[in-house]
Design a protein around this motif. Structure first.
Motif, PDB file in Angstrom:
ATOM      1  N   PHE A 163       0.826  -1.196   0.000  1.00  0.00           N
ATOM      2  CA  PHE A 163       0.000   0.000   0.000  1.00  0.00           C
ATOM      3  C   PHE A 163       0.871   1.261   0.000  1.00  0.00           C
ATOM      4  N   SER A 164       0.310   2.310  -0.604  1.00  0.00           N
ATOM      5  CA  SER A 164       0.904   3.649  -0.544  1.00  0.00           C
ATOM      6  C   SER A 164      -0.176   4.635  -0.131  1.00  0.00           C
ATOM      7  N   ALA A 165       0.200   5.601   0.705  1.00  0.00           N
ATOM      8  CA  ALA A 165      -0.737   6.643   1.145  1.00  0.00           C
ATOM      9  C   ALA A 165      -0.203   8.002   0.722  1.00  0.00           C
ATOM     10  N   ARG A 166      -1.102   8.837   0.194  1.00  0.00           N
ATOM     11  CA  ARG A 166      -0.743  10.172  -0.251  1.00  0.00           C
ATOM     12  C   ARG A 166      -1.774  11.191   0.229  1.00  0.00           C
ATOM     13  N   ARG A 167      -1.286  12.381   0.549  1.00  0.00           N
ATOM     14  CA  ARG A 167      -2.172  13.508   0.844  1.00  0.00           C
ATOM     15  C   ARG A 167      -1.950  14.567  -0.234  1.00  0.00           C
ATOM     16  N   THR A 168      -3.043  15.086  -0.798  1.00  0.00           N
ATOM     17  CA  THR A 168      -2.962  16.141  -1.798  1.00  0.00           C
ATOM     18  C   THR A 168      -3.700  17.375  -1.300  1.00  0.00           C
ATOM     19  N   HIS A 169      -3.020  18.512  -1.352  1.00  0.00           N
ATOM     20  CA  HIS A 169      -3.651  19.794  -1.047  1.00  0.00           C
ATOM     21  C   HIS A 169      -3.816  20.560  -2.357  1.00  0.00           C
ATOM     22  N   ALA A 170      -5.020  21.036  -2.615  1.00  0.00           N
ATOM     23  CA  ALA A 170      -5.296  21.864  -3.787  1.00  0.00           C
ATOM     24  C   ALA A 170      -5.526  23.292  -3.314  1.00  0.00           C
ATOM     25  N   ALA A 171      -4.873  24.255  -3.973  1.00  0.00           N
ATOM     26  CA  ALA A 171      -4.949  25.651  -3.538  1.00  0.00           C
ATOM     27  C   ALA A 171      -5.009  26.581  -4.740  1.00  0.00           C
ATOM     28  N   GLN A 172      -5.544  27.759  -4.495  1.00  0.00           N
ATOM     29  CA  GLN A 172      -5.530  28.850  -5.472  1.00  0.00           C
ATOM     30  C   GLN A 172      -5.048  30.113  -4.770  1.00  0.00           C
ATOM     31  N   ASP A 173      -4.018  30.733  -5.315  1.00  0.00           N
ATOM     32  CA  ASP A 173      -3.442  31.946  -4.721  1.00  0.00           C
ATOM     33  C   ASP A 173      -3.108  31.748  -3.238  1.00  0.00           C
ATOM     34  N   GLY A 174      -2.632  30.546  -2.888  1.00  0.00           N
ATOM     35  CA  GLY A 174      -2.232  30.257  -1.523  1.00  0.00           C
ATOM     36  C   GLY A 174      -3.348  29.842  -0.590  1.00  0.00           C
ATOM     37  N   ASP A 175      -4.601  29.901  -1.038  1.00  0.00           N
ATOM     38  CA  ASP A 175      -5.734  29.517  -0.198  1.00  0.00           C
ATOM     39  C   ASP A 175      -6.165  28.093  -0.530  1.00  0.00           C
ATOM     40  N   PRO A 176      -6.236  27.197   0.473  1.00  0.00           N
ATOM     41  CA  PRO A 176      -6.628  25.812   0.188  1.00  0.00           C
ATOM     42  C   PRO A 176      -8.095  25.715  -0.205  1.00  0.00           C
ATOM     43  N   ILE A 177      -8.370  24.903  -1.235  1.00  0.00           N
ATOM     44  CA  ILE A 177      -9.754  24.660  -1.622  1.00  0.00           C
ATOM     45  C   ILE A 177     -10.151  23.203  -1.414  1.00  0.00           C
TER      46      ILE A 177
END
Length: 296
Positions: free
Chosen positions: A99-113
């Motif tokens: 197994f592999s675990a990943r966390r993804t953060h999506a942001a616009q202009d530094g603000d997380p969405i």
């Protein structure tokens, strides 16, 4: 793959080509960083299914070859703007033997969405069982969204018909133009991509995440006697969870068997089992959303 993503793609004559384009996230400015464009959408907000699919594709590009996503859990943190590119940062949490675990953060202009965590697994043998699919009319015998409102000259109607990458067919009628005759939480929907999709299982699983967000909260509306045209209705996805049980092809018909077990506090829960045309259960999905209507 390109080195940068524009903010928004143009709406082409082939919607599935446009969707595949925005899911082909581009290399970003650092390791495990990506950028992505947006599909145009009435109102100017990024479609939630788009960003969670992009986050999954970005995470999948950092795992060892042969590992596919089997589950994800994500929170929609704020509305995205289609005029601004999305920055995707992947965090490698763990690579085990299987197994592999990943966390993804999506942001616009530094603000997380969006913040999403996903788990990937190698193909392995194990016990096998599946719930049977419900008995419903074949998709060829069900009215499509195009049949229902493709003739309407309205930007929202065009978005869900001519500009949609998926053919959506509600068994028993949709909620596009009015509420269901009888309020109940059960809903069944056939869905299929409007064109061929490359034989990349990560891509098909990401496209399923995209597609299901179109209908996940409809059982909440159906049970409350509401429709998408209810005056003052406000709906927004809050969180999203998916489990893929088997390989899936979104360019073949999929049956979404849905219900809503609870609604309270301005929130409603939608749950879905997804079956392929042969009757195999390929995924299970749950989503809670904000669902508000004006009070008297």
């Amino acid at each position: 793959m390109t080195d940068a993503a524009p903010a928004t793609t143009d709406a082409p004559s082939d919607p599935i080509t446009a969707l595949l384009g925005v899911l082909d996230v581009a290399a970003g400015s650092g390791p495990d960083a990506f950028t992505a464009a947006n599909l145009p959408k009435p109102g100017g907000r990024v479609f939630g299914g788009q960003v969670i699919a992009q986050a999954l594709v970005a995470a999948g590009r950092t795992v060892p070859e042969g590992r596919l996503p089997h589950s994800l859990h994500g929170y929609f943190l704020r509305a995205g703007d289609v005029a601004t590119p999305i920055e995707l940062a992947v965090e490698r949490l763990r690579d085990g033997r299987s197994f592999s675990a990943r966390r993804t953060h999506a942001a616009q202009d530094g603000d997380p969405i969006l913040s999403m965590i996903a788990s990937f697994q190698e193909d392995q043998p194990g016990i096998e069982h599946t719930e049977p699919a419900p008995d419903v009319p074949a998709p060829e015998d069900v009215e499509s969204a195009m049949d229902r409102m493709g003739h309407l000259d309205h930007p929202v109607a065009r978005f869900w018909t001519h500009e949609s990458a998926f053919d959506v067919r509600h068994v028993g009628g949709s909620l596009y133009l009015g509420p269901a005759p009888t309020p109940e939480g059960r809903q069944r929907v056939w869905m299929r991509a409007k064109g061929a999709v490359p034989a990349d299982q990560l891509l098909h699983r990401a496209l399923l995440a995209f597609a299901c967000d179109q209908i996940m909260l409809e059982p909440v509306l159906r049970r409350a006697g509401l429709s998408w045209l209810t005056p003052g209705l406000s709906v927004a996805s809050l969180d999203h969870a998916m489990w893929w049980h088997r390989d899936v092809r979104v360019d073949d018909w999929l049956l979404f068997d849905q219900d809503s077990p609870s609604a309270q506090g301005g929130r409603g829960l939608g749950s879905t089992r997804v079956f392929d045309r042969s009757g195999a259960l390929v995924a299970t999905i749950a989503q809670e959303g904000m669902v508000r209507v004006p009070t008297a």
